[in-house]
Motif scaffolding. Structure first.
Motif, PDB file in Angstrom:
ATOM      1  N   GLU A  76      40.885  79.032  34.078  1.00 44.65           N
ATOM      2  CA  GLU A  76      41.800  77.916  34.669  1.00 44.65           C
ATOM      3  C   GLU A  76      42.235  77.993  36.094  1.00 44.65           C
ATOM      4  OE1 GLU A  76      44.685  78.384  31.234  1.00 44.65           O
ATOM      5  OE2 GLU A  76      42.687  78.421  30.365  1.00 44.65           O
ATOM      6  N   VAL A  77      42.507  79.265  36.115  1.00 36.57           N
ATOM      7  CA  VAL A  77      43.029  79.561  37.814  1.00 36.57           C
ATOM      8  C   VAL A  77      41.956  79.229  38.638  1.00 36.57           C
ATOM      9  CG1 VAL A  77      43.996  81.295  39.281  1.00 36.57           C
ATOM     10  CG2 VAL A  77      44.784  80.799  37.017  1.00 36.57           C
ATOM     11  N   LEU A  78      40.806  79.829  38.228  1.00 41.61           N
ATOM     12  CA  LEU A  78      39.567  79.910  39.223  1.00 41.61           C
ATOM     13  C   LEU A  78      38.577  78.680  39.325  1.00 41.61           C
ATOM     14  CD1 LEU A  78      38.572  83.538  39.335  1.00 41.61           C
ATOM     15  CD2 LEU A  78      40.315  82.372  40.814  1.00 41.61           C
ATOM     16  N   GLN A  79      38.618  77.948  38.297  1.00 43.90           N
ATOM     17  CA  GLN A  79      37.834  76.872  38.155  1.00 43.90           C
ATOM     18  C   GLN A  79      37.583  76.027  39.349  1.00 43.90           C
ATOM     19  OE1 GLN A  79      37.795  74.114  34.937  1.00 43.90           O
ATOM     20  NE2 GLN A  79      35.928  73.437  35.115  1.00 43.90           N
ATOM     21  N   PRO A  80      38.811  75.489  39.690  1.00 41.51           N
ATOM     22  CA  PRO A  80      38.996  74.506  41.004  1.00 41.51           C
ATOM     23  C   PRO A  80      38.595  75.119  42.283  1.00 41.51           C
ATOM     24  CG  PRO A  80      41.225  74.946  39.954  1.00 41.51           C
ATOM     25  CD  PRO A  80      40.237  75.578  38.862  1.00 41.51           C
ATOM     26  N   ARG A  81      38.818  76.628  42.318  1.00 38.57           N
ATOM     27  CA  ARG A  81      38.325  77.318  43.463  1.00 38.57           C
ATOM     28  C   ARG A  81      36.941  77.431  43.599  1.00 38.57           C
ATOM     29  NH1 ARG A  81      42.175  82.302  45.035  1.00 38.57           N
ATOM     30  NH2 ARG A  81      40.953  81.999  46.615  1.00 38.57           N
ATOM     31  N   PHE A  82      36.452  77.597  42.540  1.00 38.57           N
ATOM     32  CA  PHE A  82      34.899  77.607  42.535  1.00 38.57           C
ATOM     33  C   PHE A  82      34.271  76.318  42.930  1.00 38.57           C
ATOM     34  CE2 PHE A  82      34.921  81.685  40.286  1.00 38.57           C
ATOM     35  CZ  PHE A  82      33.963  82.216  41.002  1.00 38.57           C
ATOM     36  N   VAL A  83      34.800  75.216  42.495  1.00 35.35           N
ATOM     37  CA  VAL A  83      34.331  73.833  42.625  1.00 35.35           C
ATOM     38  C   VAL A  83      34.561  73.465  44.024  1.00 35.35           C
ATOM     39  CG1 VAL A  83      34.965  71.388  42.245  1.00 35.35           C
ATOM     40  CG2 VAL A  83      35.061  73.056  40.252  1.00 35.35           C
ATOM     41  N   ALA A  84      35.691  74.224  44.738  1.00 38.46           N
ATOM     42  CA  ALA A  84      35.746  73.767  46.103  1.00 38.46           C
ATOM     43  C   ALA A  84      35.149  74.831  46.940  1.00 38.46           C
ATOM     44  CB  ALA A  84      37.593  73.859  46.240  1.00 38.46           C
ATOM     45  N   ARG A 127      37.789  82.906  30.240  1.00 35.41           N
ATOM     46  CA  ARG A 127      36.906  83.076  31.334  1.00 35.41           C
ATOM     47  C   ARG A 127      35.920  81.889  31.581  1.00 35.41           C
ATOM     48  NH1 ARG A 127      35.349  86.112  27.122  1.00 35.41           N
ATOM     49  NH2 ARG A 127      33.278  85.615  26.113  1.00 35.41           N
ATOM     50  N   LEU A 128      35.502  81.835  32.558  1.00 35.29           N
ATOM     51  CA  LEU A 128      34.552  80.893  33.279  1.00 35.29           C
ATOM     52  C   LEU A 128      33.130  81.245  32.315  1.00 35.29           C
ATOM     53  CD1 LEU A 128      35.286  80.686  36.961  1.00 35.29           C
ATOM     54  CD2 LEU A 128      35.497  78.843  35.235  1.00 35.29           C
ATOM     55  N   GLY A 188      35.825  69.542  19.207  1.00 33.93           N
ATOM     56  CA  GLY A 188      34.402  69.537  19.827  1.00 33.93           C
ATOM     57  C   GLY A 188      34.406  69.220  21.481  1.00 33.93           C
ATOM     58  N   LEU A 189      35.288  68.497  21.705  1.00 31.25           N
ATOM     59  CA  LEU A 189      35.288  68.240  23.351  1.00 31.25           C
ATOM     60  C   LEU A 189      35.847  69.466  24.096  1.00 31.25           C
ATOM     61  CD1 LEU A 189      37.610  65.286  24.784  1.00 31.25           C
ATOM     62  CD2 LEU A 189      37.455  67.502  25.742  1.00 31.25           C
ATOM     63  N   TYR A 190      36.956  70.256  23.385  1.00 33.34           N
ATOM     64  CA  TYR A 190      37.110  71.477  24.121  1.00 33.34           C
ATOM     65  C   TYR A 190      36.100  72.290  23.989  1.00 33.34           C
ATOM     66  CZ  TYR A 190      39.614  75.851  24.501  1.00 33.34           C
ATOM     67  OH  TYR A 190      40.349  76.894  24.889  1.00 33.34           O
ATOM     68  N   ARG A 191      35.622  72.610  22.879  1.00 36.05           N
ATOM     69  CA  ARG A 191      34.436  73.635  22.742  1.00 36.05           C
ATOM     70  C   ARG A 191      33.215  73.131  23.891  1.00 36.05           C
ATOM     71  NH1 ARG A 191      32.360  72.676  18.139  1.00 36.05           N
ATOM     72  NH2 ARG A 191      33.647  74.011  17.186  1.00 36.05           N
ATOM     73  N   THR A 192      32.894  71.817  23.819  1.00 33.02           N
ATOM     74  CA  THR A 192      31.678  71.282  24.881  1.00 33.02           C
ATOM     75  C   THR A 192      31.993  71.746  26.211  1.00 33.02           C
ATOM     76  OG1 THR A 192      31.217  69.671  23.400  1.00 33.02           O
ATOM     77  CG2 THR A 192      30.381  69.518  25.456  1.00 33.02           C
ATOM     78  N   ALA A 193      33.356  71.549  26.711  1.00 29.21           N
ATOM     79  CA  ALA A 193      33.524  71.827  28.096  1.00 29.21           C
ATOM     80  C   ALA A 193      33.902  73.279  28.189  1.00 29.21           C
ATOM     81  CB  ALA A 193      35.036  70.959  28.370  1.00 29.21           C
ATOM     82  N   PHE A 194      34.579  74.086  27.454  1.00 31.31           N
ATOM     83  CA  PHE A 194      34.965  75.431  27.856  1.00 31.31           C
ATOM     84  C   PHE A 194      34.054  76.520  27.251  1.00 31.31           C
ATOM     85  CE2 PHE A 194      38.755  72.619  28.437  1.00 31.31           C
ATOM     86  CZ  PHE A 194      39.077  73.064  29.816  1.00 31.31           C
TER      87      PHE A 194
END
Lengths: 463, 291
Positions: free
Chosen positions: A94-102, A116-117, B247-253
């Protein structure tokens, strides 16, 4: 003239509008402010700038983050002017996703923990730095030894995607079947060498009034580990590769089917503690720690996880999964191992050389020993636990590593193809409750593997 | 003077409207935009893929399982909650103690409710199996959440348990506003308690019931938190408790397909909207005016 000017203006407006629209969630950034690699020398093989700041983001979970703080301290001793900005957090994704995107990520990340990502996604999006220069650099403790030669077998391979080393995992995880040494001594049982012996011993355990096996039913992947371990032992490294490379029929190969049959037998013969399929990992593991059950499958983190509830004198030990047949392709000590705590240096890191240097310190003897002591886990650095007095569980894990020698295997499909793991977990849950038989299990998982192979939106890897 | 009023209104509204725009509207709009891309969550330049994501939904077994289960929840949960809440509200008229007791689950967060009920259902030391044994019903003991035929019903039972209290309070308040003399007149005319309830109470509190249908309809299309925390897998065993939100949550994360997950979100959005409108239409009745 007028026309061109107007169309040019329109073009500018369109670009402005589209970037406006694309702002926020998916907007990228430039990398003009990157720290250039400085001159390299024997003292500074990675060309670290002596003054550039270094941002380190560490997952602060079960292992804590003291070892990463130690690495920062070690780096500062060499480069006193480098400001190390250490952040120990949870929810790394959650913390790093926007920073990787940017495209403005930190310089080193420990991409671990539940939030984790997705590593495969980061890899396919080209977000990670190739670590080859670090691997070929001299190690911190012994300049005559390359960094890559200080790591345990399989660690570099674990983080290699399509020939490129992109990830270095810090903690070594082995999977096996756990039991209590004192309980087994009391009853005169010995850990079985083959699966047939396992089934025979289970009958004996049952007679003694104990449940032979339990598993963390709420999370069926725990039972996959002994299953795919048995298959790997019987089918050898070729089978492991064919599974990871999504070869047609890999899940229906004789070795895999025999492994599914072996696990199915536990259910058929009533060797599993009733209700296990509804137990969370804590509930199942606590039942085992209370001595109600003889065996539980788990990774080498079990001892640390159960620390608070393990009775004194329980002496937990991890046994390697027994041989499946008399003609297994891998010898008896072969063990499934992988590494966790995935360290990466993002491709767009401002100070990538500094990030690599940080890892050189992190994987040094001193920091690794500190990790073994504070986190009660096995670092992937060779010889880091030599001379330390290890607890019963960690000691058995270290011994298993030694006994296995080069016969350490690991599957990649869990990291590479999350949808396949999901289908496998579901199928194994059904297998262990006898709602499907081994043939149906293999058919289902193969179907899922074929679906992943066909899906063009999933990036494929080969090993 | 007029001018000043508008200036005041604008001044007062600008902060909330900006916040609403930034944190509510813009994520919605972005989700709609992402639904037409193959965004993987970290890429800065996702490709436009048209309606691909939406056509994929139709043969995604996990999404269809979620749709099916949410459909069953939509049929069962609102009806069960409203019937129970009406019965309890009518049965406890005037006794406030019970209402406080019924309302209590409302004070707990969903996460706590899910964890508590997981302990109730757990096979070997759970409250439910323990109670069955105490009653001598050992053969009824089950691995409640690990049986594909029972798991979803167990989840629905928790949903019903946790929402009934709120509607008891809502309906009780509505019932108290029904004038006593109408009831009295009906009773004098020889109407029994059931007739009074059906012919007088229900029509007079229908607006509250209608609100209940809509809220509960929306809630039945969710269920994510309970399923995520309580169930095997989660969403299991073997996808028997899969819901669309999970399903939405799993698909995304887990699968790293944020574009496809956004398409799921958009689909759920329109589904929920249609069902809310439909419920509003179906439950529409002439409003009774009390003088």
């Amino acid at each position: 003239m007028n026309l061109t000017r107007r169309s040019a203006l329109a073009g500018v407006a369109a670009v402005a509008a589209s970037t406006g629209l694309a702002a926020c969630a998916t907007a990228g950034g430039g990398d003009d402010d990157k720290v250039k690699q400085g001159d390299t020398s024997a003292e500074n093989p990675l060309g670290v700038s002596a003054e550039a700041a270094l941002e380190v983001v560490i997952f602060k979970g079960g292992y804590g983050d003291q070892y990463a703080i130690d690495a920062g301290t070690s780096l500062k001793q060499k480069f006193p002017k480098v400001a190390v900005d250490h952040k120990g957090i949870q929810g790394v994704g959650e913390v790093l996703q926007p920073r990787f995107v940017a495209d403005s990520p930190p310089d080193v990340v420990d991409n671990s923990g539940a939030g984790r990502l997705d590593l495969a996604t980061l890899v396919s999006a080209g977000k990670l730095t190739d670590l080859t220069s670090l691997l070929d650099a001299p190690s911190l403790d012994d300049p005559s030894k390359k960094f890559r030669d200080t790591l345990m077998p399989g660690v570099i391979e674990d983080g290699t995607f399509d020939g490129k080393p992109l990830v270095l995992n810090y903690s070594s995880v082995l999977w096996g079947v756990w039991y209590s040494k004192s309980l087994f001594a009391k009853h005169g049982w010995t850990f079985p060498k083959t699966w047939d012996e396992m089934l025979t011993l289970n009958d004996e355990i049952k007679k003694a009034g104990l449940a032979p096996w339990t598993w963390q039913g709420k999370y069926p992947e725990y039972l996959n580990d002994p299953l795919v371990s048995l298959a790997a032992k019987a089918g050898g490294f070729e089978l492991v590769k064919s599974v990871d490379n999504l070869q047609p029929g890999a899940w229906q190969s004789p070795a895999m089917l025999a492994a599914a049959e072996a696990i199915h037998q536990l259910a058929v013969r009533g060797h599993i503690l009733p209700g296990s399929e509804g137990l969370s990992h804590t509930e199942a593991q606590n039942a085992w720690c209370k001595g109600q059950v003889a065996f539980i499958p788990c990774g080498s983190w079990l001892e640390g996880e159960q620390q608070a509830v393990t009775p004194a004198g329980f002496d937990m030990v991890m046994g390697t999964v027994p041989a499946l047949t008399g003609s297994d392709k891998l010898p008896n000590g072969a063990v499934m191992a992988a590494s966790s705590e995935s360290f990466i240096v993002p491709a767009k890191a401002k100070n990538a050389p500094g990030g690599l240097e940080f890892l050189r310190h992190l994987f040094s003897q001193k920091v690794a020993r500190g990790f073994a002591e504070s986190a009660k886990a096995l670092p992937v650095v060779n010889g880091a636990t030599d001379g330390l007095s290890l607890s019963s569980g960690l000691g058995s894990v270290a011994e298993a590593v030694k006994a296995a020698g080069p016969n350490v295997f690991s599957y990649k499909f869990r990291t590479w193809y999350a949808p396949l793991s999901k289908a496998l977990d579901d199928a194994t849950g059904e297998l262990a409750t006898k709602r499907i038989n081994p043939q149906q299990w293999a058919e289902r998982v193969q179907k899922a593997a074929d679906a992943v192979a066909k899906d063009s939106s999933i990036v494929k890897h080969q090993r | 003077m007029r001018h000043g009023k508008y200036r005041f209104l604008a001044g007062a509204l600008i902060v909330p409207l900006t916040l609403y725009g930034a944190f509510v509207l813009s994520p919605y709009l972005q989700a709609f935009q992402l639904a037409f891309t193959n965004w993987n969550g970290v890429d800065s330049a996702p490709e436009f893929t048209g309606f691909d994501n939406f056509s994929k939904l139709w043969d995604d077994p996990l999404f269809l399982a979620g749709l099916r289960n949410n459909g069953l929840m939509l049929l069962v949960v609102p009806l069960a909650v409203i019937v129970l809440a009406l019965a309890l509200a009518a049965g406890t008229r005037g006794t406030r103690v019970y209402r406080v007791v019924y309302f209590f689950p409302q004070l707990l967060s969903v996460a706590i409710i899910a964890v508590l009920w997981q302990f109730v259902y757990t096979p070997n030391s759970g409250l439910l199996n323990g109670a069955l044994s105490a009653l001598g019903l050992d053969s009824w003991r089950q691995s409640w959440l690990a049986e594909p035929n029972l798991a979803l019903w167990c989840v629905m039972a928790v949903m019903i348990w946790s929402s009934v209290g709120f509607y008891v309070v809502l309906f009780s308040a509505a019932m108290e506003s029904v004038p006593g003399d109408i009831m009295e007149a009906a009773a004098i005319d020889g109407a029994g308690p059931m007739t009074v309830f059906r012919r007088i109470t229900i029509p007079l509190i229908w607006e509250s019931v209608q609100v209940g249908w809509i809220y509960l309809g929306i809630a039945a299309l969710d269920g994510f938190a309970l399923v995520q925390i309580m169930t095997v897998g989660p969403g299991g065993p073997d996808n028997s408790t899969e819901v669309m939100g999970l399903g939405l949550y799993r698909t995304a994360f887990t699968f790293g397909k944020f574009g496809y997950a956004s398409a799921m979100g958009v689909a759920i959005f329109f589904l929920t909207l249609s069902i809310a409108v439909l419920l509003l239409r179906v439950t529409k009745r002439e409003r009774v005016e009390l003088a």
